[in-house]
Design a protein around this motif. Structure first.
Motif, PDB file in Angstrom:
ATOM      1  N   ARG A  58       2.380  -0.417  -0.931  1.00  0.00           N
ATOM      2  CA  ARG A  58       2.914   0.711  -0.185  1.00  0.00           C
ATOM      3  C   ARG A  58       3.279   1.712  -0.972  1.00  0.00           C
ATOM      4  NH1 ARG A  58       5.863  -0.926   5.486  1.00  0.00           N
ATOM      5  NH2 ARG A  58       3.918  -1.792   6.503  1.00  0.00           N
ATOM      6  N   LYS A  59       3.714   1.320  -2.167  1.00  0.00           N
ATOM      7  CA  LYS A  59       4.158   2.577  -3.184  1.00  0.00           C
ATOM      8  C   LYS A  59       3.055   3.496  -3.353  1.00  0.00           C
ATOM      9  CE  LYS A  59       6.215   3.235  -7.768  1.00  0.00           C
ATOM     10  NZ  LYS A  59       6.873   2.430  -9.095  1.00  0.00           N
ATOM     11  N   VAL A  60       1.935   3.208  -3.280  1.00  0.00           N
ATOM     12  CA  VAL A  60       0.847   4.052  -3.663  1.00  0.00           C
ATOM     13  C   VAL A  60       0.544   5.008  -2.794  1.00  0.00           C
ATOM     14  CG1 VAL A  60      -1.789   3.917  -3.959  1.00  0.00           C
ATOM     15  CG2 VAL A  60      -0.360   2.029  -5.223  1.00  0.00           C
ATOM     16  N   PHE A  61       0.733   4.723  -1.544  1.00  0.00           N
ATOM     17  CA  PHE A  61       0.617   5.665  -0.545  1.00  0.00           C
ATOM     18  C   PHE A  61       1.816   6.605  -0.428  1.00  0.00           C
ATOM     19  CE2 PHE A  61       2.122   6.888   3.779  1.00  0.00           C
ATOM     20  CZ  PHE A  61       0.963   7.710   4.313  1.00  0.00           C
ATOM     21  N   VAL A  62       2.752   5.901  -0.462  1.00  0.00           N
ATOM     22  CA  VAL A  62       4.097   6.848  -0.449  1.00  0.00           C
ATOM     23  C   VAL A  62       4.171   7.870  -1.247  1.00  0.00           C
ATOM     24  CG1 VAL A  62       6.626   6.668  -0.443  1.00  0.00           C
ATOM     25  CG2 VAL A  62       5.461   5.170   1.138  1.00  0.00           C
ATOM     26  N   ALA A 118       9.030   0.534   0.809  1.00  0.00           N
ATOM     27  CA  ALA A 118       8.012  -0.183   2.015  1.00  0.00           C
ATOM     28  C   ALA A 118       8.443   0.436   3.349  1.00  0.00           C
ATOM     29  CB  ALA A 118       8.622  -1.600   1.965  1.00  0.00           C
ATOM     30  N   ILE A 119       9.628   0.671   3.693  1.00  0.00           N
ATOM     31  CA  ILE A 119       9.910   1.142   5.209  1.00  0.00           C
ATOM     32  C   ILE A 119       9.247   2.645   5.204  1.00  0.00           C
ATOM     33  CG2 ILE A 119      12.258   2.130   4.875  1.00  0.00           C
ATOM     34  CD1 ILE A 119      12.708   0.603   7.502  1.00  0.00           C
ATOM     35  N   ALA A 120       9.431   3.470   3.905  1.00  0.00           N
ATOM     36  CA  ALA A 120       8.843   4.641   3.906  1.00  0.00           C
ATOM     37  C   ALA A 120       7.611   4.941   4.574  1.00  0.00           C
ATOM     38  CB  ALA A 120       9.034   5.317   2.600  1.00  0.00           C
ATOM     39  N   ASP A 121       6.652   3.970   4.370  1.00  0.00           N
ATOM     40  CA  ASP A 121       5.333   3.699   4.828  1.00  0.00           C
ATOM     41  C   ASP A 121       5.365   4.008   6.523  1.00  0.00           C
ATOM     42  OD1 ASP A 121       2.352   2.677   4.153  1.00  0.00           O
ATOM     43  OD2 ASP A 121       2.963   2.258   6.188  1.00  0.00           O
TER      44      ASP A 121
END
Length: 321
Positions: A58-62, A118-121
């Motif tokens: 998820r870090k990649v997308f955020v 994670a929840i930022a996604d």
């Protein structure tokens, strides 16, 4: 006389030992640099290693999304830092879309961005702007003494005002907090909030520093709370400017008018689930409660992500006009 002298000497030694215990506990717990993430993670009892692959994914997308560092000055002159993500826009956006944002407050020894990766996604894909503050004495924010929600709630008001100025008077705001951040948003609920704040989500928030530290000393260290808690309370009033039970979430929610969603893990041994039930019963505003079975401290989102996200979505539909 000999017996009296022995009693006096013993009392003096106990007093010195009590002072030493108090200073050790206070410096280890309340001061920046001495409160270690590794120790907190171990005490929480949560096995975070199994969730690292999800976080990295998820870090990649955020981190690919537009974001920037922002700074404000606290009520007592500290430079506070946060990471801001504007709302994502898609081809389906139109003039009827709600302008919405969430401010996420992290836990003890954490940091805003890393703790919410994670929840930022979820929030970003739901169209929220996101503000991720570093609490005072954490991350890039200044401060020597940790606020444990009591001071952080005042900082929360400043971040709310910054977000309104940034986004406009029509922005609708949710407050989300985990652990110490959960206590922060609950303590904030008792303040006079701008109308822009539409709802509060507290994940495993505690009642007060005094009560959660008493629990930890009794259950994890098998030590009495006296004199460490009383001594730490005295020191904290002098050094940090607030008492350990000066602001208690179960008292603050009695003044709340904003809807609150309470989330807690049933297997939380660090902040017991009983605190969630106690605060919930005292809450006077519209309220919901979600208990995630077998979730340890701050694990609820990862333990049952579908239920957690569905609850957030339903709660937001009720709160946001």
């Amino acid at each position: 006389m000999g017996a009296l002298k022995n009693i006096t000497v013993a009392a003096g030694l106990l007093a010195v030992a009590g002072i030493g215990e108090t200073v050790y506990f206070y410096n280890r717990t309340m001061k920046r640099g001495n409160a270690k993430t590794e120790r907190t993670t171990k005490m929480s009892g949560t096995d975070w290693a199994k969730y690292f692959p999800l976080m990295e994914e998820r870090k990649v997308f955020v981190m690919e999304q537009p974001h920037r560092d922002v700074y404000i000055t606290s009520f007592d002159g500290l430079k506070l830092h946060a990471t801001y993500f504007p709302a994502l826009h898609t081809e389906n956006d139109d003039a009827t879309c709600i302008k919405k944002a969430v401010i996420c407050f992290h836990g003890y020894t954490g940091e805003g961005l890393s703790n919410h990766i994670a929840i930022a996604d979820y929030f970003l894909k739901q169209g929220y702007a996101m503000l991720l503050p570093d609490a005072r004495a954490h991350g890039e924010s200044e401060g020597e003494y940790i606020g444990f929600g009591c001071l952080d709630r005042k900082d929360a008001l400043s971040w709310i005002q910054w977000l309104i100025q940034e986004s406009g008077e029509d922005i609708q705001i949710l407050l989300h907090g985990t652990s110490m951040g959960g206590a922060t948003v609950l303590m904030t609920s008792g303040l006079e909030l701008p109308d822009n704040v539409k709802g509060i989500i507290s994940d495993c928030g505690f009642t007060s520093p005094k009560e959660v530290f008493t629990h930890v000393l009794n259950t994890m260290y098998h030590l009495p709370a006296f004199p460490a808690i009383q001594g730490a309370d005295f020191l904290n009033k002098k050094l940090a400017g607030y008492g350990m039970d000066e602001c208690n979430a179960k008292r603050e929610v009695q003044k709340a008018t904003v809807p609150i969603l309470f989330i807690h893990g049933s297997a939380d041994t660090f902040v017991p689930c009983s605190m969630c039930h106690e605060i919930y019963e005292n809450c006077q505003s519209p309220k919901r409660k979600l208990i995630i079975e077998d979730a340890a401290h701050a694990e609820s989102y990862y333990k049952d992500m579908e239920t957690y996200e569905n609850s957030l979505t339903e709660f937001a539909k009720e709160c946001l006009a």
